[in-house]
Design an enzyme around this catalytic site. Structure first.
Site, PDB file in Angstrom:
ATOM      1  N   ILE B 481       0.786  -1.222   0.062  1.00 49.88           N
ATOM      2  CA  ILE B 481       0.141  -0.053  -0.001  1.00 49.88           C
ATOM      3  C   ILE B 481       0.813   1.371  -0.020  1.00 49.88           C
ATOM      4  O   ILE B 481       0.476   2.074  -0.473  1.00 49.88           O
ATOM      5  CB  ILE B 481      -0.915  -0.053   1.069  1.00 49.88           C
ATOM      6  CG1 ILE B 481      -1.509  -1.480   1.493  1.00 49.88           C
ATOM      7  CG2 ILE B 481      -2.022   1.234   0.947  1.00 49.88           C
ATOM      8  CD1 ILE B 481      -2.679  -1.385   2.342  1.00 49.88           C
ATOM      9  N   GLY B 482       2.106   1.343   0.691  1.00 48.83           N
ATOM     10  CA  GLY B 482       2.750   2.562   0.928  1.00 48.83           C
ATOM     11  C   GLY B 482       4.245   2.463   0.449  1.00 48.83           C
ATOM     12  O   GLY B 482       5.016   3.301   0.741  1.00 48.83           O
ATOM     13  N   SER B 484       5.890  -0.575  -0.068  1.00 54.63           N
ATOM     14  CA  SER B 484       6.768  -1.662   0.787  1.00 54.63           C
ATOM     15  C   SER B 484       7.701  -2.444  -0.241  1.00 54.63           C
ATOM     16  O   SER B 484       8.686  -2.910   0.238  1.00 54.63           O
ATOM     17  CB  SER B 484       5.739  -2.597   1.578  1.00 54.63           C
ATOM     18  OG  SER B 484       4.666  -3.213   0.756  1.00 54.63           O
ATOM     19  N   SER B 522       1.253  -1.097  10.743  1.00 63.21           N
ATOM     20  CA  SER B 522       2.808  -0.675  10.079  1.00 63.21           C
ATOM     21  C   SER B 522       3.757  -1.751  10.249  1.00 63.21           C
ATOM     22  O   SER B 522       4.764  -1.359  10.587  1.00 63.21           O
ATOM     23  CB  SER B 522       3.028   0.667  10.910  1.00 63.21           C
ATOM     24  OG  SER B 522       2.133   1.587  10.893  1.00 63.21           O
ATOM     25  N   ARG B 523       3.189  -2.981   9.818  1.00 63.05           N
ATOM     26  CA  ARG B 523       3.903  -4.083  10.162  1.00 63.05           C
ATOM     27  C   ARG B 523       5.031  -4.494   8.874  1.00 63.05           C
ATOM     28  O   ARG B 523       5.959  -5.218   9.086  1.00 63.05           O
ATOM     29  CB  ARG B 523       3.297  -5.291  10.666  1.00 63.05           C
ATOM     30  CG  ARG B 523       2.145  -5.858   9.504  1.00 63.05           C
ATOM     31  CD  ARG B 523       1.671  -7.205   9.933  1.00 63.05           C
ATOM     32  NE  ARG B 523       1.870  -8.126   8.979  1.00 63.05           N
ATOM     33  CZ  ARG B 523       2.759  -8.875   8.765  1.00 63.05           C
ATOM     34  NH1 ARG B 523       3.653  -9.221   9.657  1.00 63.05           N
ATOM     35  NH2 ARG B 523       3.018  -9.740   7.754  1.00 63.05           N
ATOM     36  N   THR B 525       7.247  -3.447   6.224  1.00 64.03           N
ATOM     37  CA  THR B 525       8.396  -2.980   6.326  1.00 64.03           C
ATOM     38  C   THR B 525       9.310  -3.643   7.159  1.00 64.03           C
ATOM     39  O   THR B 525      10.613  -4.207   6.989  1.00 64.03           O
ATOM     40  CB  THR B 525       8.878  -1.535   6.138  1.00 64.03           C
ATOM     41  OG1 THR B 525       7.993  -1.164   4.803  1.00 64.03           O
ATOM     42  CG2 THR B 525      10.273  -1.335   5.705  1.00 64.03           C
ATOM     43  N   GLY B 712       3.372   4.099   9.393  1.00 67.49           N
ATOM     44  CA  GLY B 712       2.356   4.546   8.651  1.00 67.49           C
ATOM     45  C   GLY B 712       1.188   4.961   9.515  1.00 67.49           C
ATOM     46  O   GLY B 712       0.301   5.593   8.833  1.00 67.49           O
ATOM     47  N   GLU B 713       1.256   4.801  10.638  1.00 67.11           N
ATOM     48  CA  GLU B 713      -0.029   5.011  11.588  1.00 67.11           C
ATOM     49  C   GLU B 713      -0.109   6.187  12.199  1.00 67.11           C
ATOM     50  O   GLU B 713      -0.820   7.141  12.471  1.00 67.11           O
ATOM     51  CB  GLU B 713      -0.443   3.734  12.392  1.00 67.11           C
ATOM     52  CG  GLU B 713      -0.815   2.631  11.467  1.00 67.11           C
ATOM     53  CD  GLU B 713      -0.990   1.426  11.945  1.00 67.11           C
ATOM     54  OE1 GLU B 713      -0.184   0.882  12.429  1.00 67.11           O
ATOM     55  OE2 GLU B 713      -2.158   1.067  12.300  1.00 67.11           O
TER      56      GLU B 713
END
Ligand SMILES: Cc1cc2nc3c(=O)[nH]c(=O)nc-3n(C[C@H](O)[C@H](O)[C@H](O)COP(=O)(O)OP(=O)(O)OC[C@H]3O[C@@H](n4cnc5c(N)ncnc54)[C@H](O)[C@@H]3O)c2cc1C
Lengths: 290, 759
Positions: B481-482, B484, B522-523, B525, B712-713
């Site tokens: 999503i970001g 990774s 946020s797990r 990476t 991310g959070e």
């Protein structure tokens, strides 16, 4: 699931015939930025779509000998904006038109569509009204002209009769020492619907006294409002604080808004007065610069 | 020995993302882009009522419509036990889940699915929906969390028994939680200043641009394939397997590219329906939600109602905090009351803290995860009251935060003792940042706020395959999503000692890679990254063994450096180093394919802290707020790909600003959602925001080889209070409820004027 007939007439008469023929279920297509959205959302279910963009008159954009403009009902915002002359004469009208949507929408959005969609919040409408624009209408009984403020009848409703459509608009010649402005309030900075809109056109004399004015409000009633008391409040004044408060009060008094997801009655009413003051100041500054 | 002193060739560099070209050229396949031959189309009939008994459903006319291939209702789903099972993000109650994907006894919110149709075209399916007649008995409904807790409120689930508390009779409270540290009574006695306030936040949607979409195909032998846009293909498999009574081995789920999720795609809506429709129709079924359906029926995060009490000495030491946080869960239990309570004052070293929370059902769509679920809500209250405390004490708000900052060794109110953390560093940098001392004009104000999020690890599997030409493929199992994939490739390139563009990261389907917990917390990476690092090390170990074989030495005598196998010392022998490409080419002769692998349940996530500075200008006559400048400072552990870390920080801040200013669900008197679209559900547009300045602080997580923390959070935690504090600074008016939209702010400003005039 019914199929839709698509027509692209090249003359006004042909268009009128098509509109007349279609048992009340024809829809005009100009830029389509309202129409196509409504179609896809199943809000409308037309049997015929009449695209008016192949009719030359609807695409005309002319400065006439007397300094007035003829603006075809299907001319897109970007086309008008690109011409410097209208912007120089009537910056408020162009600003209002320009506020409609994004760059993509600007390539399509027309004044005819914005007016005939008949949303009380249409951005170009108060500016057109303040500038004294009129609509040239064609129909089964021939041609007629209506001031823009008389075209809409209520949310989603116009005073156009069966078979009628707007061919073009007349934008008067800019008076000397005249200025206009349009302001709207939206919660975001883009891609939103006016909670309140206010169009103002006025003229000043050499001493800075307001000699004529027209103040129009959008999104605060079922149709666009012409606030005569607001104009009266500033005509003869040099926009002193008292005149401005009277203008503000007159606009607030004229509002008949609804409470909805976009704003409360109190909010719309109060902001109408605020925007009127600000729009008048901008219009006066523009008028003074001539 | 510390990995931090290593110089990295790839980690920390800004490379082009592997999915970049496909995304900018439009080639990337998102959920709705997938099609199969013979595919038919599914649509969902949704309840127009917020709360109604479903007395009967007649689908016969729909079934008779030509082109209709299958119709399903809750009758087609087996009943599920009301027990909690570990799956997805947290504990899953499948009895609730089956009722959420298809209403059973009652429709519990406007938009609740009551039937679904698959037909030859979308149009036929939609026409069929209109032929389904549902006999509803409309019940009174409740939308607001405080109202839902009142005696006499309409009850959603008569049978629901709250956990953590005792009540007489039916209730909408699903759960009560509490956390206690020290003795708040004593703490308040030590306080010289005590403030008590209430706050409220609205439920907000994740606002992902891509609507939910799925294609499901069930073959005659019962083997099912599902292509969908999700944050966790393994969760989709687990949920569909349980809801439809299928073995996991018969379901293969392939995730598409994903147009945003933010937690909202960790659950299932369409997948079980499409699978069941496909099974019944014998054809692949495609389903895509409209934006309206996304708003009416998919999960927002909770709205909250809170009270806070804080006590401090005049010198600024916070001596006690008490808080009650009530969160609305939507139609089924599952509001993040626990995390909201735990995160509330986690950035601070406070000896006496008591926080309790309620999980409350209301007639709205069931909440789903949204970036740091719960934390932004409780932080709005905590960071607002700390701002009020700073004002009351006459202490600079950052100074006050520094005075109370949690550090290594601080025991958090929710239990654990922090290891290496970088909270105080974020405050120090904020204080020194030129933003913090920049001059402000009239009607302008500045606010600061901090935030905390745990971050998580979890089950992670990765494979690193060495190709015959010296390139490598990294297979992992988390939808990206970001960015990774870029980060995983960077870490693999670093370990293997080959160039980044020689590493191709791909995301496997559920049958091609071991289990991976979803993309969330946020797990990825951090945890999947760790599995990739270990898998690369496994490949390196094999490469060293192959070199040893070629050199005829012991494997221990070979080391890996810069992409080459080398003798560990001259004692081993004098051999020319062998490159990865060379070893890969010789692999068939030295033992066959070289495949590194790792699978583990990763522990040791490093918590994330952030401090934000926000400048606003308020139009005193319209209540409009402009965000003039925004600086977000965050401890990121180590930024593997700095651009994507900055992107996460900026995105979180942007979403938080939307939450602060304009986002809200507007329900009419019948409990129907009045703004199910982006026109009237106002997430910020680009022109609403300044460039958000992301400042990365790197305090490495000591439990990751590269020091990674989830990033991310936490950036969505501080913004609401930062904006509220800035508005207060500009106007003197404290907004204690969100959103701080122009009408609400103008009403508050007018109220303050009236009060002032009266005094
Ligand atoms: C993303 C987006 C953003 C928008 N933002 C704004 C905004 O900020 N402000 C705003 O005011 N509007 C906005 N709109 C609405 C819309 O773009 C405007 O109303 C536009 O001016 C409509 O013009 P059009 O030519 O596209 O009209 P069309 O969609 O072609 O027509 C609109 C309606 O008017 C009728 N009609 C059109 N021309 C005539 C005619 N000559 N005679 C009689 N009837 C006619 C049509 O039958 C239809 O019912 C937005 C729309 C979109 C999609």
């Amino acid at each position: 699931m019914e199929s839709i007939e698509f027509q692209k007439p090249e003359t006004v008469d042909e268009a009128v015939k098509l509109l007349q023929g279609a048992d009340g279920n024809a829809k005009i297509l100009a830029g389509g930025t309202d129409l196509l959205v409504q179609l896809r959302a199943h809000m409308i279910d037309p049997s015929v779509i009449v695209d008016i963009k192949s009719i030359d008159e609807t695409r005309e954009l002319n400065k006439n000998a007397d300094g007035s403009y003829t603006i075809g009902a299907a001319v897109a915002g970007a086309e008008a904006h690109e011409r410097g002359d209208i912007t120089a004469d009537w910056p408020g009208v162009i600003e209002a038109w320009d506020l409609i949507g994004s760059t993509q929408i600007q390539g399509r959005a027309s004044l005819g569509g914005n007016l005939c969609n008949a949303s009380p919040a249409g951005d170009s409408v108060p500016a057109m009204v303040a500038a004294g624009m009129t609509a040239n209408i064609a129909g089964p009984d021939g041609r007629r002209t209506l001031p823009v403020e008389e075209v809409t009848a209520g949310p989603g409703k116009t005073n156009l009769k069966k078979g009628e459509f707007i061919v073009s608009f007349n934008l008067p010649a800019k008076p000397s020492n005249g200025g206009d402005a349009y302001l709207r309030l939206i919660p975001r900075t883009e891609m939103d619907i006016a909670v309140v809109g206010c169009g103002v056109a006025l003229t000043l004399d050499d001493s800075g006294t307001v000699t004529s004015a027209k103040v129009s409000l959008g999104a605060v009633a079922a149709t666009v409002l012409v606030v005569e008391d607001a104009a009266k409040a500033i005509i003869g004044s040099k926009l002193e604080p008292e005149a401005m408060s009277a203008l503000d009060a007159a606009c607030q008094a004229a509002c008949k808004p609804i409470d909805d997801k976009r704003g409360t009655v109190e909010y719309r009413t109060k902001v109408a007065g605020v925007l009127a003051r600000r729009a008048v100041s901008i219009a006066a500054e523009r008028a003074g610069k001539n | 020995m510390s990995s931090d002193n290593r110089k990295y060739k790839w980690v920390g560099t800004r490379q082009i993302r592997p999915d970049g070209h496909d995304k900018v050229t439009g080639r990337a396949k998102f959920g709705s882009d997938f099609s199969l031959s013979g595919m038919i189309h599914g649509r969902v009939l949704r309840s127009p009522h917020a709360h109604a008994i479903i007395k009967s459903i007649d689908t016969s006319k729909a079934e008779a419509l030509p082109g209709v291939k299958a119709v399903i209702t809750s009758k087609d789903f087996q009943e599920q036990p009301a027990e909690l099972k570990a799956a997805g993000e947290g504990m899953i109650n499948y009895r609730d889940m089956t009722r959420n994907v298809m209403a059973r006894e009652k429709a519990l919110y406007d938009g609740h699915a009551v039937a679904a149709v698959a037909a030859s075209t979308v149009e036929v399916a939609e026409a069929a929906l209109e032929l389904i007649s549902v006999d509803y008995e409309v019940l009174p409904h409740v939308i607001d969390v405080d109202e839902a807790m009142k005696e006499g409120a309409p009850i959603l689930h008569e049978e629901m028994v709250p956990s953590g508390m005792e009540v007489n009779g039916p209730t909408n409270i699903a759960k009560f939680v509490e956390f206690n540290l020290g003795d708040t009574k004593k703490g308040f006695e030590e306080a010289e200043v005590v403030i008590e306030r209430s706050y409220k936040t609205e439920a907000v949607h994740q606002g992902y641009i891509e609507p939910h979409a799925v294609v499901a195909s069930v073959a005659e032998d019962g083997q099912a394939q599902i292509w969908c846009c999700t944050q966790g293909q393994f969760q989709v498999r687990a949920f569909v397997a349980q809801l439809l009574g299928m073995p996991a081995s018969s379901i293969r789920v392939t995730p598409s590219e994903i147009g945003g999720g933010f937690g909202g795609k960790t659950v299932v809506y369409l997948e079980p329906l499409a699978t069941l429709l496909s099974k019944k129709a014998g054809k692949p079924v495609k389903m895509i939600m409209t934006r309206e359906e996304v708003f009416r029926a998919s999960g927002p995060t909770s709205g909250g109602s809170m009270t806070y009490k804080i006590g401090a000495t005049k010198a600024g030491k916070i001596t006690a905090v008490e808080a009650t946080i009530k969160l609305l869960a939507g139609a089924f239990a599952g509001a993040p009351a626990g995390p909201a309570c735990m995160c509330a004052v986690a950035p601070y070293d406070i000896k006496n803290v008591y926080v309790n929370g309620y999980d409350v059902v209301v007639n709205r769509p069931k909440v789903a995860a949204y970036r740091a679920p719960g934390a932004p809500i409780s932080a709005f209250g905590a960071e607002s009251i700390i701002d009020e405390l700073a004002k009351e004490l006459g202490i600079d708000p950052l100074e006050l935060r520094k005075l109370n900052a949690a550090k290594k060794g601080t025991q958090a109110a929710y239990g654990p003792t922090f290891r290496e953390i970088g909270y105080e560093e974020t405050v120090d940098i904020a204080m020194k940042h030129d933003h913090y001392s920049a001059p402000l004009g009239p009607n302008q104000g500045r606010g600061v706020a901090s935030g905390f999020w745990f971050n998580i690890g979890g089950e992670s599997s990765a494979t690193v395959n060495i190709n015959e030409d010296g390139t490598a493929v990294v297979i992992s199992g988390n939808p990206d999503i970001g960015g990774s994939r870029a980060s995983l490739a960077l870490m693999a390139a670093e370990e293997l000692g080959i160039d980044y563009d020689k590493v191709r990261p791909i995301i496997g389907d559920t049958a091609s890679i071991g289990y991976n917990f979803l993309t969330g917390g946020s797990r990825v990476t951090f945890a999947t990254g760790l599995a990739v690092v270990e898998a690369a090390k496994d490949a390196v170990r094999q490469l060293c063994e192959r070199a040893a074989k070629i050199w005829e030495v012991d494997a221990e005598g070979v080391i890996w450096e810069n992409g080459h196998a080398k003798p560990a010392s001259t004692n081993v022998g004098d051999f020319e180093p062998l490159s990865l490409a060379n070893l890969a080419a010789q692999a068939p002769k030295t033992g066959g394919p070289i495949c590194g692998h790792n699978a583990q349940n990763v522990q040791g996530a490093g918590p994330g802290f952030a401090t934000h500075i926000c400048d606003v200008e308020v139009d005193p006559e319209t209540g409009s707020v402009s965000i003039l400048r925004y600086t977000a400072i965050q401890d990121v552990g180590r930024a593997i790909h700095p651009s994507y870390v900055e992107g996460q920080i900026q995105g979180g801040a942007a979403q938080g600003i939307g939450w602060a200013l304009n986002e809200e669900y507007i329900y009419n008197s019948k409990g129907q959602l009045d703004n199910p679209g982006f026109l009237d559900y106002r997430i910020p547009v680009a022109s609403d925001l300044p460039m958000i300045d992301a400042v990365m602080v790197e305090v490495p997580n000591d439990r990751h080889p590269y020091g990674v923390r989830g990033v991310g959070e936490v950036p969505i935690v501080p913004p609401m209070a930062a904006v509220a504090n800035a508005i207060e600074n500009a106007t003197g008016v404290r907004m204690s409820a969100l959103p701080m939209s122009p009408p609400r702010l103008l009403a508050a400003l007018d109220q303050a004027d009236i009060k002032e005039a009266a005094e």
